[in-house]
Design a protein around this motif. Sequence first.
Motif, PDB file in Angstrom:
ATOM      1  N   PHE A   1       0.815  -1.211   0.000  1.00 53.04           N
ATOM      2  CA  PHE A   1       0.000   0.000   0.000  1.00 53.04           C
ATOM      3  C   PHE A   1       0.855   1.271   0.000  1.00 53.04           C
ATOM      4  N   GLN A   2       2.076   1.183   0.454  1.00 54.42           N
ATOM      5  CA  GLN A   2       2.950   2.344   0.445  1.00 54.42           C
ATOM      6  C   GLN A   2       3.483   2.660  -0.954  1.00 54.42           C
ATOM      7  N   LEU A   3       3.541   1.648  -1.804  1.00 56.76           N
ATOM      8  CA  LEU A   3       4.219   1.803  -3.090  1.00 56.76           C
ATOM      9  C   LEU A   3       3.301   2.188  -4.237  1.00 56.76           C
ATOM     10  N   LEU A   4       2.014   1.853  -4.131  1.00 58.88           N
ATOM     11  CA  LEU A   4       1.122   2.014  -5.267  1.00 58.88           C
ATOM     12  C   LEU A   4       0.013   3.013  -4.975  1.00 58.88           C
ATOM     13  N   SER A   5      -0.514   3.610  -6.039  1.00 58.10           N
ATOM     14  CA  SER A   5      -1.621   4.544  -5.890  1.00 58.10           C
ATOM     15  C   SER A   5      -2.913   3.790  -5.597  1.00 58.10           C
ATOM     16  N   ALA A   6      -3.895   4.509  -5.104  1.00 57.11           N
ATOM     17  CA  ALA A   6      -5.188   3.898  -4.800  1.00 57.11           C
ATOM     18  C   ALA A   6      -5.826   3.319  -6.063  1.00 57.11           C
ATOM     19  N   THR A   7      -5.638   4.005  -7.198  1.00 61.01           N
ATOM     20  CA  THR A   7      -6.218   3.527  -8.456  1.00 61.01           C
ATOM     21  C   THR A   7      -5.654   2.171  -8.837  1.00 61.01           C
ATOM     22  N   VAL A   8      -4.336   2.026  -8.773  1.00 60.63           N
ATOM     23  CA  VAL A   8      -3.710   0.753  -9.145  1.00 60.63           C
ATOM     24  C   VAL A   8      -4.110  -0.342  -8.157  1.00 60.63           C
ATOM     25  N   ILE A   9      -4.146  -0.028  -6.884  1.00 63.27           N
ATOM     26  CA  ILE A   9      -4.528  -1.008  -5.868  1.00 63.27           C
ATOM     27  C   ILE A   9      -5.953  -1.502  -6.102  1.00 63.27           C
ATOM     28  N   GLU A  10      -6.868  -0.577  -6.369  1.00 65.72           N
ATOM     29  CA  GLU A  10      -8.265  -0.949  -6.591  1.00 65.72           C
ATOM     30  C   GLU A  10      -8.423  -1.820  -7.835  1.00 65.72           C
ATOM     31  N   LYS A  11      -7.715  -1.473  -8.905  1.00 68.19           N
ATOM     32  CA  LYS A  11      -7.827  -2.246 -10.137  1.00 68.19           C
ATOM     33  C   LYS A  11      -7.165  -3.616  -9.990  1.00 68.19           C
ATOM     34  N   ALA A  12      -6.071  -3.658  -9.235  1.00 68.18           N
ATOM     35  CA  ALA A  12      -5.412  -4.943  -8.980  1.00 68.18           C
ATOM     36  C   ALA A  12      -6.349  -5.867  -8.192  1.00 68.18           C
ATOM     37  N   LYS A  13      -7.016  -5.308  -7.197  1.00 68.27           N
ATOM     38  CA  LYS A  13      -7.967  -6.091  -6.406  1.00 68.27           C
ATOM     39  C   LYS A  13      -9.098  -6.622  -7.276  1.00 68.27           C
ATOM     40  N   SER A  14      -9.627  -5.768  -8.145  1.00 70.09           N
ATOM     41  CA  SER A  14     -10.711  -6.172  -9.031  1.00 70.09           C
ATOM     42  C   SER A  14     -10.266  -7.279  -9.986  1.00 70.09           C
ATOM     43  N   TYR A  15      -9.071  -7.115 -10.557  1.00 73.22           N
ATOM     44  CA  TYR A  15      -8.549  -8.117 -11.493  1.00 73.22           C
ATOM     45  C   TYR A  15      -8.326  -9.453 -10.783  1.00 73.22           C
ATOM     46  N   TYR A  16      -7.762  -9.384  -9.580  1.00 70.34           N
ATOM     47  CA  TYR A  16      -7.496 -10.610  -8.828  1.00 70.34           C
ATOM     48  C   TYR A  16      -8.805 -11.315  -8.467  1.00 70.34           C
ATOM     49  N   GLN A  17      -9.807 -10.567  -8.083  1.00 71.77           N
ATOM     50  CA  GLN A  17     -11.103 -11.173  -7.765  1.00 71.77           C
ATOM     51  C   GLN A  17     -11.688 -11.882  -8.984  1.00 71.77           C
ATOM     52  N   ASP A  18     -11.510 -11.292 -10.167  1.00 76.00           N
ATOM     53  CA  ASP A  18     -11.972 -11.943 -11.389  1.00 76.00           C
ATOM     54  C   ASP A  18     -11.237 -13.264 -11.621  1.00 76.00           C
ATOM     55  N   LEU A  19      -9.937 -13.281 -11.320  1.00 81.33           N
ATOM     56  CA  LEU A  19      -9.176 -14.530 -11.443  1.00 81.33           C
ATOM     57  C   LEU A  19      -9.727 -15.601 -10.510  1.00 81.33           C
ATOM     58  N   MET A  20     -10.029 -15.208  -9.281  1.00 85.38           N
ATOM     59  CA  MET A  20     -10.536 -16.149  -8.293  1.00 85.38           C
ATOM     60  C   MET A  20     -11.916 -16.685  -8.685  1.00 85.38           C
ATOM     61  N   ILE A  21     -12.744 -15.820  -9.240  1.00 83.33           N
ATOM     62  CA  ILE A  21     -14.071 -16.258  -9.689  1.00 83.33           C
ATOM     63  C   ILE A  21     -13.944 -17.249 -10.837  1.00 83.33           C
ATOM     64  N   ALA A  22     -13.043 -16.955 -11.785  1.00 87.16           N
ATOM     65  CA  ALA A  22     -12.819 -17.869 -12.900  1.00 87.16           C
ATOM     66  C   ALA A  22     -12.309 -19.214 -12.404  1.00 87.16           C
ATOM     67  N   GLN A  23     -11.404 -19.187 -11.391  1.00 89.84           N
ATOM     68  CA  GLN A  23     -10.894 -20.427 -10.808  1.00 89.84           C
ATOM     69  C   GLN A  23     -12.008 -21.211 -10.139  1.00 89.84           C
ATOM     70  N   LYS A  24     -12.896 -20.516  -9.441  1.00 91.01           N
ATOM     71  CA  LYS A  24     -14.018 -21.168  -8.775  1.00 91.01           C
ATOM     72  C   LYS A  24     -14.916 -21.881  -9.762  1.00 91.01           C
ATOM     73  N   LYS A  25     -15.119 -21.296 -10.916  1.00 91.92           N
ATOM     74  CA  LYS A  25     -15.967 -21.914 -11.935  1.00 91.92           C
ATOM     75  C   LYS A  25     -15.341 -23.189 -12.486  1.00 91.92           C
ATOM     76  N   LYS A  26     -14.007 -23.245 -12.457  1.00 92.52           N
ATOM     77  CA  LYS A  26     -13.314 -24.439 -12.940  1.00 92.52           C
ATOM     78  C   LYS A  26     -13.401 -25.580 -11.948  1.00 92.52           C
ATOM     79  N   ASP A  27     -13.399 -25.254 -10.634  1.00 97.55           N
ATOM     80  CA  ASP A  27     -13.368 -26.271  -9.579  1.00 97.55           C
ATOM     81  C   ASP A  27     -14.675 -27.080  -9.540  1.00 97.55           C
TER      82      ASP A  27
END
Length: 219
Positions: free
Chosen positions: A193-219
């Motif tokens: 959180f010290q290194l990145l802007s709020a915008t990048v952090i929020e988008k990274a979180k959103s992208y990661y959540q999409d990855l997790m949802i896609a993984q869940k659909k595979k399981d």
Amino acid sequence: MKALPLHTIKAVFTVMFVVVFTSINFAQEVSEDSIKEIDSMASKMFTNMNNRDYDAIIEMTHPKVFDIVPKETMVSVFKSTFEGNSEFSIEIPKQIPEYKISDIFKDEEGGSDYAFVSYDMEMSMTFNNETFDEDTKETMVKMMKMQGMDAEFVSNKTVHLNMLNRMTILIKDESTNNKWAMINYDPDSPLFFQLLSATVIEKAKSYYQDLMIAQKKKD
């Protein structure tokens, strides 16, 4: 006793990769060149890890990291982790895993371009001073699953881990001399959180959540 191995695993993982959506329209030739650069860097990241080229990993890491953690300290931790220590030893297959590169996004406020590289990683960890009974192993496997890791004990002291949907952020801006640099996606780390802007952090979180949802659909 049960908490110690999980804490150690998380610490190792954080070290391993310290190194490591906003839509954007831009010219096709810029997109192709940038994606080629990112693809080359992603491949180099895994190659340097396979070769235990710590200096090369350091050079790829976002320079702001070293305002908090000195390079010498990070190299020392790398060596202790990958070359073994009194507590544990790890083994990582020398291969380049399949990885996925996101689109390239722009943080207008922060003046940076950024993208995400996602991948699965395998490793084995041997605890030098501990052995685990069946009940403890079962509990640890369940807890590791909650951390996004598929785990299988191959002995009473060695566990094989498949770490799903790991993610590295590649970013370039004035602080990186407009060259791509990497930061591990680790929302549990204050450093992140010290290194990145709020915008990048929020988008990274959103992208990661999409990855997790896609993984869940595979399981």
